[in-house]
Design a protein around this motif. Sequence first.
Motif, short mmCIF file in Angstrom:
data_model
loop_
_atom_site.label_atom_id
_atom_site.label_comp_id
_atom_site.label_asym_id
_atom_site.label_seq_id
_atom_site.Cartn_x
_atom_site.Cartn_y
_atom_site.Cartn_z
N ILE A 44 -39.62 11.63 21.54
CA ILE A 44 -39.12 11.31 20.20
C ILE A 44 -37.70 11.85 20.02
N ASP A 45 -37.44 13.05 20.55
CA ASP A 45 -36.08 13.61 20.50
C ASP A 45 -35.08 12.67 21.18
N ALA A 46 -35.47 12.16 22.35
CA ALA A 46 -34.58 11.26 23.10
C ALA A 46 -34.32 9.99 22.31
N ALA A 47 -35.37 9.45 21.68
CA ALA A 47 -35.20 8.23 20.87
C ALA A 47 -34.29 8.50 19.67
N GLU A 48 -34.43 9.67 19.08
CA GLU A 48 -33.58 10.03 17.94
C GLU A 48 -32.11 10.13 18.36
N ASN A 49 -31.87 10.75 19.50
CA ASN A 49 -30.49 10.92 19.97
C ASN A 49 -29.84 9.59 20.35
N ALA A 50 -30.67 8.63 20.76
CA ALA A 50 -30.13 7.32 21.19
C ALA A 50 -29.95 6.35 20.04
N PHE A 51 -30.49 6.67 18.88
CA PHE A 51 -30.52 5.68 17.80
C PHE A 51 -29.12 5.26 17.34
N GLU A 52 -28.22 6.22 17.18
CA GLU A 52 -26.89 5.87 16.68
C GLU A 52 -26.21 4.85 17.59
N LYS A 53 -26.37 5.05 18.89
CA LYS A 53 -25.76 4.11 19.84
C LYS A 53 -26.40 2.73 19.74
N MET A 54 -27.72 2.68 19.58
CA MET A 54 -28.40 1.39 19.43
C MET A 54 -28.03 0.71 18.12
N ALA A 166 -34.03 -5.72 19.82
CA ALA A 166 -33.14 -6.75 19.28
C ALA A 166 -32.63 -6.35 17.90
N ALA A 167 -33.47 -5.66 17.13
CA ALA A 167 -33.09 -5.23 15.79
C ALA A 167 -32.23 -3.96 15.81
N GLY A 168 -32.10 -3.32 16.98
CA GLY A 168 -31.28 -2.13 17.08
C GLY A 168 -32.03 -0.82 16.94
N ASN A 169 -33.36 -0.86 17.02
CA ASN A 169 -34.16 0.35 16.96
C ASN A 169 -34.25 1.01 18.33
N THR A 170 -34.78 2.23 18.35
CA THR A 170 -35.21 2.85 19.59
C THR A 170 -36.73 2.92 19.57
N VAL A 171 -37.35 3.11 20.74
CA VAL A 171 -38.80 2.98 20.85
C VAL A 171 -39.40 4.12 21.67
N LEU A 189 -36.78 -1.61 34.54
CA LEU A 189 -35.95 -2.83 34.43
C LEU A 189 -34.94 -2.72 33.29
N PHE A 190 -35.37 -2.17 32.17
CA PHE A 190 -34.44 -1.98 31.04
C PHE A 190 -33.32 -1.02 31.43
N ASP A 191 -33.66 0.01 32.20
CA ASP A 191 -32.64 0.95 32.65
C ASP A 191 -31.63 0.24 33.54
N GLN A 192 -32.13 -0.60 34.46
CA GLN A 192 -31.23 -1.37 35.34
C GLN A 192 -30.36 -2.33 34.54
N ALA A 193 -30.92 -2.83 33.43
CA ALA A 193 -30.20 -3.81 32.61
C ALA A 193 -29.14 -3.17 31.72
N GLY A 194 -29.10 -1.84 31.67
CA GLY A 194 -28.05 -1.17 30.91
C GLY A 194 -28.45 -0.67 29.54
N LEU A 195 -29.75 -0.60 29.25
CA LEU A 195 -30.17 -0.06 27.96
C LEU A 195 -29.76 1.42 27.88
N PRO A 196 -29.21 1.87 26.74
CA PRO A 196 -28.82 3.27 26.62
C PRO A 196 -29.98 4.22 26.90
N LYS A 197 -29.67 5.33 27.55
CA LYS A 197 -30.68 6.34 27.85
C LYS A 197 -31.34 6.81 26.55
N GLY A 198 -32.66 6.87 26.56
CA GLY A 198 -33.39 7.33 25.39
C GLY A 198 -33.77 6.25 24.41
N ALA A 199 -33.22 5.04 24.57
CA ALA A 199 -33.56 3.95 23.65
C ALA A 199 -34.99 3.48 23.86
N LEU A 200 -35.51 3.64 25.10
CA LEU A 200 -36.89 3.31 25.40
C LEU A 200 -37.52 4.47 26.16
N ASN A 201 -38.62 4.97 25.63
CA ASN A 201 -39.35 6.05 26.27
C ASN A 201 -40.81 5.65 26.38
#
Length: 475
Positions: A44-54, A166-171, A189-201
Amino acid sequence: MKKHLWINGEHVEAKEYKSLITPYSKELLADVAVANEKEITKAIDAAENAFEKMRDMHAYDKADILNKVAYLLKEKKEFAAQLIAKEAGKPIKAATSEVDRTIMTYTFAAEEARRMTGETIMMDAAPGGENRTGYTVFEPLGIVGAITPFNFPMNLVAHKLGPALAAGNTVVLKPATQTPLSSYFIAELFDQAGLPKGALNVVTGSGKTIGDLFTTDNRIKALTFTGSPNVGKALKERAGMRKTLLELGSNSGVILDKHQDIVSSVKRCVQGAFSYSGQVCISVQRLYVHEEIYDDVISELIHQTKSLVTGDPLNEKTDVASLISEEDVERTLNWIEEALNDGAKLVHGGKSIGHQMVEPTVLTNVSDDCKLSREEAFAPIIIVNTFKELDEAISRLNNSKYGLQAGIFTDDIHKAFKAAKKIHAGGIMINDIPTFRVDHMPYGGVKDSGFGREGIKYAVKELSEMKFICINHIE
């Protein structure tokens, strides 16, 4: 092989692991991490930290990432299908179809990321609104807690991740205990595709432990859950003011009117009842047949059911494989026995094959009070009863605590419209089975079948927040 947690874009070793066994062959697939409260909080901490970027990511960047995931998955389609077949016990041809649908789901999500449009409001439609411009925009909610079931371990995950991202959330995703490997694969696969670290956990482990944190940590702004009604209701009660999207159970019914092409309509019902051993939320469980065609329908139903191939899910010819657990086999047999003791007639199947499979089963004259009529079987069973008038069939179909999807086969347009109006369900399929679903249509139920709608366009709005902006043009 150990399968670690996926937190902040990397594999994180857990303190505890549990063996994952394939339902059919009982072979060891992996030792899977069991997350504790500290590890879940770290996700949850990682998702919180990534939210602004998403939140600040451009629409075309989000669309590009989702399209890349679809492309990467298409490249690894055979591996992905094998993964589903092994961990879920799903016949390989059904698993391959699921991968195809998952590719399409992420493609739809990429398209929706580009068109999260609001609307312009005519402010001068009311006195006092002169010289003002009003418009709406949709903004992400924050962190989405997602919980997914075993039966579509890749595509139902896509129905959570695609709209949320797609809506810009983290998960923070909690996949089913039996089918976590598909989720860890998709995260990579999402990591390979360039999703910001922490946006998906991705965290695996106790549903209660993870669910409790999802409903008590105020940083989780929305819950999206597919699973049993009891768990869904408990989550909703504890969710408080969070947005909650629930896709729950069903015991979907089909009405088969007279003057039908019996062969083709029965073929669809057989597909809908026995695909993936009936472990589908919109599986055909109850069939109401007009009395004038009943004998012909039963004959054709038995004939087509006998043609199904049971066995190893990795065999390309297999139609019906294992149930997800031995406990579900035992429960299914008990429900069949209850129906028979209450006067039902067994016309095909009804027995187990080893400890992991149940024969495709057809029962007639099943009481409306039996579990097979009232509850969700999630097993390869179809029950068949007759009706004389359409109103009777609609009434019996509606006599359920569920209302996800329903179907009617008829060549009478007036009956079709009547059924569409009077059947209480989230979706009505005319001249088709309730098991029909394509991934961009609105999907969800009423009563105990759920709350809210999936289908990418609709889920994006569910996982967003509308903001209204009004400009006063001062002269």
